[in-house]
Scaffold this active site. Structure first.
Site, short mmCIF file in Angstrom:
data_model
loop_
_atom_site.label_atom_id
_atom_site.label_comp_id
_atom_site.label_asym_id
_atom_site.label_seq_id
_atom_site.Cartn_x
_atom_site.Cartn_y
_atom_site.Cartn_z
CG PHE A 108 -6.69 -19.14 38.81
CD1 PHE A 108 -7.08 -20.32 39.41
CD2 PHE A 108 -6.10 -19.20 37.56
CE1 PHE A 108 -6.88 -21.55 38.77
CE2 PHE A 108 -5.89 -20.41 36.92
CZ PHE A 108 -6.28 -21.59 37.54
CB ALA A 109 -1.58 -16.83 41.66
CG LEU A 110 -1.56 -21.40 35.84
CD1 LEU A 110 -1.05 -22.62 36.62
CD2 LEU A 110 -2.70 -21.85 34.90
CB SER A 116 0.97 -20.35 26.03
OG SER A 116 0.25 -19.23 25.55
CB ILE A 159 -2.33 -12.17 39.60
CG1 ILE A 159 -1.12 -13.09 39.39
CG2 ILE A 159 -3.40 -12.82 40.48
CD1 ILE A 159 -1.37 -14.30 38.50
CG ASP A 187 -12.17 -27.56 31.16
OD1 ASP A 187 -11.31 -27.11 30.39
OD2 ASP A 187 -12.26 -28.77 31.47
N GLY A 242 -13.83 -21.48 33.81
CA GLY A 242 -13.39 -20.07 33.72
C GLY A 242 -13.52 -19.53 32.30
CD GLN A 289 -26.61 -3.80 -1.48
OE1 GLN A 289 -25.70 -3.41 -2.20
NE2 GLN A 289 -27.61 -4.52 -1.94
CD GLU A 324 -10.21 -17.38 33.24
OE1 GLU A 324 -10.68 -18.50 33.00
OE2 GLU A 324 -10.53 -16.70 34.22
#
Ligand code: CAA
Length: 372
Positions: free
Chosen positions: A116-118, A125, A150, A233, A235, A270, A354
């Protein structure tokens, strides 16, 4: 209302757990053998319909699979999750019949690897400000620009690439394309040297006048941003499952270590109990969030907020668990050969990729404000 997995899901989890523990290794090279073994069991296309070469299983089962794989090898978990939810689903959800026939059976059987290459250097962001261009030419488009970080770059056979046909149009210009690995004009960078998850290759991609035929455009011009967001969503639930597996690996290791110490007569104090109880409690809460998001996705409802909640909470927990477990196990756990060092190093990236956990908070808050 029920808060437990069905008998069928519990059986599946046991199956995945045995597979991961008995068959997978956690070495230091690209985990080709792990992926091959997963493919032989049909795990590379687990939620893909049988008609397209997959196992036709529900999304929740796939999430249990990613959790168990990631508990043993989080890099293999990352590669499998990215391949499935943002590498194969784009074609299943948005592909033409021709695209499905050409790519889905190979992807679902694990003969092809998807990516997936965004992300770009100037658009991480703020994905909508991507600068890679797609210029319409006869019978297709020419892509120019570059992508960064990527997952499976150089190893993948097919990339879903996002580019703009018109920057003036903002998100409405973003369009998705399917790019095959040997396409002229696709230049793959060297794998990044990272803090962790080093078995999963992460590279730059450059597109130099790369020709994509019109038949490889995914969806219509201008639909790319919504396609990317809707895929993320699902992913993000996969990355959340990776976080669960990593948190459990650290907790399991530490509980065993503490029990050994008790047997040696070094009684658990404890202070140790408080930390362990807090981790166990957060882990149960994380599981509920993640499984709920997966069940919601299975129902067909939109799950953006729930996916973001699960991703943020479970991956933050993986980092916290690695840190706290190192505290509990003491100085020996900081030795390079301790598995806790790997868990600690591997836990950082899932908080960021992601969509960073700050972005998840934006998605959650926007939905809350819309709902009120
Ligand atoms: N499903 C469907 N449509 C959606 C959507 C979703 N989940 N989210 C947004 N949209 C739609 C909106 O409805 C809107 O459409 P309209 O204009 O018709 O109303 C359109 O998309 C624009 O939405 P926003 O105004 O919310 O967009 P934005 O520019 O404000 O961005 C953001 C929102 C949440 C910050 C988004 O940019 C984002 O998620 N950023 C992070 C990117 C990211 O996760 N990158 C990871 C890349 S993959 C990776 O890391 C590694 C790898 O190799 C896999």
């Amino acid at each position: 209302m029920t808060f437990t997995l069905t008998v069928e899901h519990k059986k599946k989890r046991e199956e995945f757990r045995c597979f991961a523990e008995e068959e997978l290794d956690s070495g230091d090279h690209f985990p080709q053998e792990n992926l091959q073994k997963a493919a032989e069991r049909g795990y590379m296309g687990y939620p893909i319909p049988v008609q397209w070469g997959g196992q036709g299983r529900d999304f929740l089962s796939y999430i249990l699979l990613i959790e168990e794989i990631s508990r043993v090898c989080s890099s293999t978990g990352a590669i499998t999750a990215v391949h499935t939810s943002v590498g194969t689903f784009p074609i299943l959800y948005y592909g033409t019949d021709q695209q499905k026939k050409r790519y889905l059976p190979g992807l679902a059987r694990g003969e092809l690897l998807g990516a997936f290459a965004l992300t770009e250097a100037g658009a991480g962001s703020d994905a909508a400000s991507l600068a890679t261009t797609a210029t319409a030419v006869e019978d297709g488009y020419r892509l120019n620009g570059s992508k960064l970080f990527i997952t499976s770059g150089g190893q993948a056979d097919i990339y879903t690439v996002f580019a703009t046909v018109d920057r003036e149009k903002g998100v409405k210009g973003i369009t998705a394309f399917l790019v095959e690995k040997n396409t002229a004009g696709l230049i793959v960078g060297k794998p990044e040297k990272k803090m962790g998850l080093n078995r999963s290759h992460t590279t730059e991609l450059q597109f130099e006048d790369l020709f994509v035929p019109k038949s490889n455009r995914l969806g219509n011009e201008g639909e790319g941003f919504k396609i990317a967001m809707s895929l993320l969503d699902g992913g993000r639930i996969g990355i959340a499952a990776q976080g669960l597996g990593m948190a459990r690996a650290a907790i399991d290791f530490t509980v065993n270590y503490l029990k050994e110490q008790d047997l040696k007569g070094n009684k658990t104090e404890q202070g140790v109990s408080f930390v362990l109880a807090d981790l166990a409690c957060s882990f149960e809460a994380a599981r509920l969030l993640v499984y709920r998001a997966a069940a919601l996705k299975d129902s067909g409802a939109r799950c953006s907020k729930e996916a973001s909640m699960g991703k943020m909470f479970a991956t933050d927990l993986a980092m916290t668990a690695a840190t706290k477990c190192m505290d509990l196990c003491g100085l020996a756990s900081a030795r390079e050969e301790s598995p806790l060092v790997r868990y600690f190093r591997d836990a950082k990236a899932p908080q960021i990729y992601e969509g960073s956990n700050q972005i998840q908070r934006i998605v959650i808050a926007r939905q809350i404000l819309r709902d009120y």
